[in-house]
Design an enzyme around this catalytic site. Sequence first.
Site, PDB file in Angstrom:
ATOM      1  N   GLU A  82      44.930  38.437  44.282  1.00 56.08           N
ATOM      2  CA  GLU A  82      45.270  39.780  43.869  1.00 56.08           C
ATOM      3  C   GLU A  82      44.659  40.848  44.761  1.00 56.08           C
ATOM      4  O   GLU A  82      43.601  40.660  45.352  1.00 56.08           O
ATOM      5  CB  GLU A  82      44.810  39.993  42.423  1.00 56.08           C
ATOM      6  CG  GLU A  82      45.746  39.286  41.467  1.00 56.08           C
ATOM      7  CD  GLU A  82      45.154  39.089  40.087  1.00 56.08           C
ATOM      8  OE1 GLU A  82      45.850  39.379  39.117  1.00 56.08           O
ATOM      9  OE2 GLU A  82      44.017  38.634  40.000  1.00 56.08           O
ATOM     10  N   CYS A 102      41.256  47.080  47.138  1.00 56.03           N
ATOM     11  CA  CYS A 102      40.331  45.980  46.890  1.00 56.03           C
ATOM     12  C   CYS A 102      41.082  44.689  47.213  1.00 56.03           C
ATOM     13  O   CYS A 102      42.144  44.441  46.637  1.00 56.03           O
ATOM     14  CB  CYS A 102      39.941  46.027  45.409  1.00 56.03           C
ATOM     15  SG  CYS A 102      38.951  44.634  44.860  1.00 56.03           S
ATOM     16  N   CYS A 142      36.754  30.569  44.199  1.00 53.38           N
ATOM     17  CA  CYS A 142      35.474  30.825  44.862  1.00 53.38           C
ATOM     18  C   CYS A 142      34.535  29.669  44.541  1.00 53.38           C
ATOM     19  O   CYS A 142      34.517  29.166  43.416  1.00 53.38           O
ATOM     20  CB  CYS A 142      34.856  32.134  44.364  1.00 53.38           C
ATOM     21  SG  CYS A 142      33.298  32.541  45.198  1.00 53.38           S
ATOM     22  N   CYS A 149      29.625  32.030  40.029  1.00 47.14           N
ATOM     23  CA  CYS A 149      28.791  32.918  39.205  1.00 47.14           C
ATOM     24  C   CYS A 149      29.230  32.842  37.736  1.00 47.14           C
ATOM     25  O   CYS A 149      30.418  32.736  37.436  1.00 47.14           O
ATOM     26  CB  CYS A 149      28.895  34.358  39.693  1.00 47.14           C
ATOM     27  SG  CYS A 149      28.356  34.531  41.399  1.00 47.14           S
ATOM     28  N   CYS A 191      31.818  35.467  36.238  1.00 51.55           N
ATOM     29  CA  CYS A 191      33.000  35.782  37.054  1.00 51.55           C
ATOM     30  C   CYS A 191      34.083  34.743  36.805  1.00 51.55           C
ATOM     31  O   CYS A 191      33.832  33.539  36.932  1.00 51.55           O
ATOM     32  CB  CYS A 191      32.603  35.776  38.521  1.00 51.55           C
ATOM     33  SG  CYS A 191      34.005  35.922  39.646  1.00 51.55           S
ATOM     34  N   CYS A 241      37.472  45.473  36.848  1.00 51.86           N
ATOM     35  CA  CYS A 241      36.601  44.391  37.309  1.00 51.86           C
ATOM     36  C   CYS A 241      36.637  43.247  36.318  1.00 51.86           C
ATOM     37  O   CYS A 241      36.469  43.457  35.127  1.00 51.86           O
ATOM     38  CB  CYS A 241      35.145  44.839  37.385  1.00 51.86           C
ATOM     39  SG  CYS A 241      34.897  46.236  38.410  1.00 51.86           S
TER      40      CYS A 241
END
Length: 368
Positions: A92, A105, A112, A116, A119, A341
Site C-alpha cells: 500500500e 507514504c 516484514c 514488531c 505492527c 497508521c
Amino acid sequence: MDVVNLLGLDLEGLAAYCEQLGEKRFRATQLFRWIHQKGAADFDQMTDLAKSLRQKLAGRAHVKALDVISEHQSGDGTVKWLFDVGAGNAVEAVFIPESDRGTLCISSQAGCAVGCRFCSTGHQGFSRNLDTAEIIAQLWYAEHNLRRRFGTGERVISNVVMMGMGEPLQNYSALLPALKMMLDDHGYGLSRRRVTVSTSGVVPMIDRLRDDCPVALAVSLHAPDDELREQLVPLNKKYPIAELLDACNRYLDRAPRDFITFEYCMLDGVNDKPEQAQALVELLCGHVSCKINLIPFNPFPASGLKCSPRDRVTAFASILSKAGLITTVRKTRGDDIDAACGQLAGEVQDRTNVIVRMSRAPLGATPA
Ligand code: SAH
Ligand code: SF4
C-alpha cells in the site's frame, strides 16, 4: 531476452543501459525526464527522443507500473492505493495532503521480517523484498495520477516517507537507487530533507545510508530501555539501544536536518507510564539531537494491545516537552478509509485462496 523495466533504473543505470544500446548519455537524461517528470510510459509519446532510440527500446524495454487493486479517498483528502505485486501479495501507498505539502507514504517490502508486536505487517511475516521498480512505481503512479486528478502539471508530492509496509533498511540494495531517483533533479527533484527513511534500527545500514545517501532519518524507538524494546521490536536483541543511538549520532554528521526523529507508538499500560517518559528523557536529553513523534497505536485484533488513553499521551508528551525534547503527537488521517497508521489493511487473496490481511502501516511522520 528479458524486457527491462526502466522504472527500476536510476539515471546512472539508465545511462549505462543507453550506452549498451549505443546511445549517448544525454539521451538517457531525456528518457528519464519523460518517464519521471512527465509520467510517460509509451515510447511513441516521447516525441523529442530520436526515432532510432525509440525503435531500439521497443520490445527490449518498457515502463511497467504496478496494477492497482483498489483506490480509496478519504473525506480529509487522504488517498490510499493497494498495488498488486504478484503471487497474492499486495502493498500500500498513502497520499496525505496538508496545506504546505503533499506526503506520500510508500512500502519497501511485502510483509516484514522484523516482527514488531504492535505492527500488523510484522504479524503477517515476510513475503519478499520489493525491487527498485516496485518501490518507485508507487511514487510514479501516485504523482501522475494526482496531477491528472487535480488538473495540474505542477508537482503534487513534495515529501516521501518510507513508512509503509516493510523495513527499508533490510532491502537496501533496492532502496538506494529508488532514493536517488526521488532526489534526482531530472526525476522527482525532492530535497534530502523531504525524503525520510524510517527504520526499526538496522545499525550497519544506518551507517551505509549515511555514506551513500543521507536523507532524513526516523528511528522507531518505542521503549526507553532494552528489556522492553526487545519485547516490542525483536531486532533490539541484535542492535541494542546504546548501539542504535551511537549510529544516530554518526548519522547526524551527514544528515540533511540537525535532528533524528524518534517514533514512539503509545501502547496502553506498556510503554506510556510517566516514569517511562522520564527514562526516555534521561536516555535522549543531551545525548542525541532529536524530535519525538508520539504515534497513537492503531489497534488490530491479533495484537492484544490497546492505544493509550488521550490524557496519558498528553501527560507523557508534557514530561518530554518540559525536559526540552521537541515532541509532537501524530495526527490521524484517513480514518474513514482505514489509512491511518496501523490500519492499512487491504484484503487480497493468496495462492491458496485464503483471504490474508494485508498490513497496516503508518503514515506520515513528516518531520516539519
Ligand atoms: N519498518 C520501518 C518503517 C515502516 S513502519 C519502521 O519500523 O520504522 C513505520 C512506523 O509505523 C513505525 O514507527 C512503526 O512503529 C509504526 N507502526 C507500526 N504499526 C503501527 C500501529 N499498529 N499503530 C501505530 N503505528 C504503527
Ligand atoms: Fe517491520 Fe516496521 Fe512493522 Fe516493525 S514496525 S514489523 S520494522 S514494518
